[in-house]
Design a protein around this motif. Sequence first.
Motif, PDB file in Angstrom:
ATOM      1  N   PHE A 158       0.849  -1.185   0.000  1.00  0.00           N
ATOM      2  CA  PHE A 158       0.000   0.000   0.000  1.00  0.00           C
ATOM      3  C   PHE A 158       0.890   1.243   0.000  1.00  0.00           C
ATOM      4  CE2 PHE A 158      -3.148  -2.870   0.087  1.00  0.00           C
ATOM      5  CZ  PHE A 158      -3.676  -3.324   1.280  1.00  0.00           C
ATOM      6  N   HIS A 159       1.285   1.681  -1.194  1.00  0.00           N
ATOM      7  CA  HIS A 159       2.251   2.775  -1.308  1.00  0.00           C
ATOM      8  C   HIS A 159       1.672   4.091  -0.781  1.00  0.00           C
ATOM      9  CE1 HIS A 159       5.006   0.237  -3.492  1.00  0.00           C
ATOM     10  NE2 HIS A 159       4.040  -0.121  -4.313  1.00  0.00           N
ATOM     11  N   TRP A 160       0.344   4.269  -0.897  1.00  0.00           N
ATOM     12  CA  TRP A 160      -0.251   5.501  -0.401  1.00  0.00           C
ATOM     13  C   TRP A 160      -0.104   5.589   1.108  1.00  0.00           C
ATOM     14  CZ3 TRP A 160      -4.008   5.126   3.262  1.00  0.00           C
ATOM     15  CH2 TRP A 160      -4.697   3.904   3.379  1.00  0.00           C
ATOM     16  N   ARG A 161      -0.204   4.451   1.799  1.00  0.00           N
ATOM     17  CA  ARG A 161      -0.054   4.459   3.250  1.00  0.00           C
ATOM     18  C   ARG A 161       1.389   4.759   3.630  1.00  0.00           C
ATOM     19  NH1 ARG A 161      -2.106  -0.144   7.581  1.00  0.00           N
ATOM     20  NH2 ARG A 161      -1.278   0.898   9.432  1.00  0.00           N
ATOM     21  N   ARG A 162       2.327   4.225   2.868  1.00  0.00           N
ATOM     22  CA  ARG A 162       3.740   4.522   3.127  1.00  0.00           C
ATOM     23  C   ARG A 162       4.003   6.007   2.944  1.00  0.00           C
ATOM     24  NH1 ARG A 162       7.653   1.111  -0.390  1.00  0.00           N
ATOM     25  NH2 ARG A 162       6.589  -0.513   0.773  1.00  0.00           N
ATOM     26  N   LEU A 163       3.376   6.606   1.937  1.00  0.00           N
ATOM     27  CA  LEU A 163       3.555   8.035   1.695  1.00  0.00           C
ATOM     28  C   LEU A 163       2.987   8.850   2.854  1.00  0.00           C
ATOM     29  CD1 LEU A 163       4.491  10.244  -0.218  1.00  0.00           C
ATOM     30  CD2 LEU A 163       2.255  10.152  -1.339  1.00  0.00           C
ATOM     31  N   VAL A 164       1.815   8.477   3.338  1.00  0.00           N
ATOM     32  CA  VAL A 164       1.209   9.176   4.472  1.00  0.00           C
ATOM     33  C   VAL A 164       2.083   9.027   5.721  1.00  0.00           C
ATOM     34  CG1 VAL A 164      -0.762   9.219   6.049  1.00  0.00           C
ATOM     35  CG2 VAL A 164      -1.138   8.987   3.594  1.00  0.00           C
ATOM     36  N   CYS A 165       2.609   7.826   5.953  1.00  0.00           N
ATOM     37  CA  CYS A 165       3.486   7.589   7.104  1.00  0.00           C
ATOM     38  C   CYS A 165       4.748   8.436   7.008  1.00  0.00           C
ATOM     39  CB  CYS A 165       3.854   6.109   7.193  1.00  0.00           C
ATOM     40  SG  CYS A 165       2.471   5.034   7.623  1.00  0.00           S
ATOM     41  N   SER A 166       5.311   8.528   5.800  1.00  0.00           N
ATOM     42  CA  SER A 166       6.510   9.345   5.590  1.00  0.00           C
ATOM     43  C   SER A 166       6.227  10.798   5.917  1.00  0.00           C
ATOM     44  CB  SER A 166       6.987   9.225   4.139  1.00  0.00           C
ATOM     45  OG  SER A 166       7.232   7.894   3.790  1.00  0.00           O
ATOM     46  N   LEU A 167       5.062  11.273   5.496  1.00  0.00           N
ATOM     47  CA  LEU A 167       4.689  12.656   5.756  1.00  0.00           C
ATOM     48  C   LEU A 167       4.542  12.905   7.258  1.00  0.00           C
ATOM     49  CD1 LEU A 167       3.902  15.352   4.462  1.00  0.00           C
ATOM     50  CD2 LEU A 167       1.537  14.559   4.427  1.00  0.00           C
ATOM     51  N   LEU A 168       3.924  11.962   7.963  1.00  0.00           N
ATOM     52  CA  LEU A 168       3.731  12.113   9.405  1.00  0.00           C
ATOM     53  C   LEU A 168       5.072  12.128  10.134  1.00  0.00           C
ATOM     54  CD1 LEU A 168       0.671   9.746  10.038  1.00  0.00           C
ATOM     55  CD2 LEU A 168       0.705  12.247  10.134  1.00  0.00           C
ATOM     56  N   ILE A 169       5.965  11.197   9.777  1.00  0.00           N
ATOM     57  CA  ILE A 169       7.270  11.147  10.434  1.00  0.00           C
ATOM     58  C   ILE A 169       8.067  12.421  10.140  1.00  0.00           C
ATOM     59  CG2 ILE A 169       9.500   9.956  10.488  1.00  0.00           C
ATOM     60  CD1 ILE A 169       8.004   7.362   9.923  1.00  0.00           C
ATOM     61  N   GLY A 170       8.058  12.853   8.870  1.00  0.00           N
ATOM     62  CA  GLY A 170       8.784  14.063   8.497  1.00  0.00           C
ATOM     63  C   GLY A 170       8.282  15.291   9.227  1.00  0.00           C
ATOM     64  N   LEU A 171       6.971  15.432   9.320  1.00  0.00           N
ATOM     65  CA  LEU A 171       6.386  16.578  10.019  1.00  0.00           C
ATOM     66  C   LEU A 171       6.664  16.512  11.520  1.00  0.00           C
ATOM     67  CD1 LEU A 171       2.943  16.959   8.221  1.00  0.00           C
ATOM     68  CD2 LEU A 171       4.950  18.437   7.995  1.00  0.00           C
ATOM     69  N   ALA A 172       6.635  15.303  12.090  1.00  0.00           N
ATOM     70  CA  ALA A 172       6.898  15.155  13.526  1.00  0.00           C
ATOM     71  C   ALA A 172       8.332  15.551  13.867  1.00  0.00           C
ATOM     72  CB  ALA A 172       6.627  13.714  13.954  1.00  0.00           C
ATOM     73  N   VAL A 173       9.286  15.054  13.075  1.00  0.00           N
ATOM     74  CA  VAL A 173      10.699  15.389  13.309  1.00  0.00           C
ATOM     75  C   VAL A 173      10.920  16.891  13.107  1.00  0.00           C
ATOM     76  CG1 VAL A 173      13.046  15.052  12.464  1.00  0.00           C
ATOM     77  CG2 VAL A 173      11.521  13.092  12.711  1.00  0.00           C
ATOM     78  N   SER A 174      10.305  17.454  12.066  1.00  0.00           N
ATOM     79  CA  SER A 174      10.436  18.888  11.811  1.00  0.00           C
ATOM     80  C   SER A 174       9.826  19.701  12.944  1.00  0.00           C
ATOM     81  CB  SER A 174       9.745  19.249  10.488  1.00  0.00           C
ATOM     82  OG  SER A 174      10.295  18.527   9.408  1.00  0.00           O
ATOM     83  N   GLY A 175       8.689  19.227  13.472  1.00  0.00           N
ATOM     84  CA  GLY A 175       8.055  19.915  14.589  1.00  0.00           C
ATOM     85  C   GLY A 175       8.962  19.981  15.794  1.00  0.00           C
ATOM     86  N   MET A 176       9.628  18.852  16.104  1.00  0.00           N
ATOM     87  CA  MET A 176      10.564  18.845  17.228  1.00  0.00           C
ATOM     88  C   MET A 176      11.674  19.869  16.999  1.00  0.00           C
ATOM     89  SD  MET A 176      13.897  17.669  17.881  1.00  0.00           S
ATOM     90  CE  MET A 176      14.616  18.265  19.408  1.00  0.00           C
ATOM     91  N   HIS A 177      12.192  19.900  15.766  1.00  0.00           N
ATOM     92  CA  HIS A 177      13.309  20.801  15.466  1.00  0.00           C
ATOM     93  C   HIS A 177      12.907  22.263  15.647  1.00  0.00           C
ATOM     94  CE1 HIS A 177      16.625  22.751  13.379  1.00  0.00           C
ATOM     95  NE2 HIS A 177      15.704  23.424  12.719  1.00  0.00           N
ATOM     96  N   TYR A 178      11.787  22.657  15.081  1.00  0.00           N
ATOM     97  CA  TYR A 178      11.426  24.069  15.110  1.00  0.00           C
ATOM     98  C   TYR A 178      10.930  24.511  16.482  1.00  0.00           C
ATOM     99  CZ  TYR A 178      12.435  24.377  10.203  1.00  0.00           C
ATOM    100  OH  TYR A 178      13.102  24.367   9.002  1.00  0.00           O
ATOM    101  N   ILE A 179      10.389  23.587  17.261  1.00  0.00           N
ATOM    102  CA  ILE A 179      10.084  23.918  18.660  1.00  0.00           C
ATOM    103  C   ILE A 179      11.390  24.131  19.414  1.00  0.00           C
ATOM    104  CG2 ILE A 179       9.154  23.025  20.828  1.00  0.00           C
ATOM    105  CD1 ILE A 179       7.004  21.611  19.190  1.00  0.00           C
TER     106      ILE A 179
END
Length: 228
Positions: A158-179
Motif C-alpha cells: 500500500f504505497h499511499w499508506r507509506r507516503l502518508v506515514c513518511s509525511l507524518l514522520i517528516g512533520l513530527a521530526v520537523s516539529g521537534m526541530h522548530y520547537i
Amino acid sequence: MLSIAVAVFSAFVSLDISSRLKYAERVSRIRWVSAGALSLGLGIWAMHFIGMLAFHLEADVSYHIGIVIASIIPAIISSGFAFYIVSRQTARPRDLVISAVFISIGIVSMHYVGMEAMQMNAVLTYDPVMWLLSAVVAFIASLVGLYLLFSLPDVSRFHWRRLVCSLLIGLAVSGMHYIGMGAAEFTPLATPQPLTGFSMDSTLLAVWIGGSVTTLFVLMLISLRNEK
C-alpha cells in the motif's frame, strides 16, 4: 520547506528499507539495518541543519565543523537502534516505548549538539518550557515512527499508506526541530569577538546539503528497487 521535504523523503526511503527487514536473512538484515540507520540518521541531521540555516539572526553566524560532524553521530546511532528493533520478528508495546525513549534522546542530543556548533557574538540559552516540549515531541515522534516502521512491512504494497506515514514522520521530526529552535534565546555579547568557524551563504549551503542528501537517497531507492 526544503528541510521538511528532506525529512519526508528520508522517512520514505527508510520505510522502504523497513519493509524488507521482516523477510531478510541474517547477513542481509545487518545490511538493511545499516542502510536504514544511515538514511534516516542523515535525513534527520540534514533536516536539522537546513532548518538551522533557515533561522535568520541579526548577528553573523559561523559553524564549528567538528561539532557539526559530531552532531551526526547521535542521529545515526538512534536510527540504527530503531531499525534493530524493527528487524526483530516481534516486539511488545513496552519494547517500543523503551526504544522510543532512547531514540528521542538521540534526536534531542543531535539537535542541541548541532545548536552548539553555531558561533556568534551572543550567548545561547533555552526556554525550559519550550525545551521540555521539544523533548516530548521528539519522544512522540519516535514512538509513532517506530510503530509505523514496525507495522508497515505487513502492508508494504500500500504505497499511499507509506507516503502518508513518511509525511507524518517528516512533520513530527520537523516539529521537534522548530520547537527546539523556538526554545533558543540569544543574548548579544557586550564585547563582540571575531568568528573563527566555517561561514558560507546560508541559502547556497542549504541547497548544497539538501541536493547532496537527496541524491544519496535517490541512489539508495534505485538500489532498493533493483535488489533481488
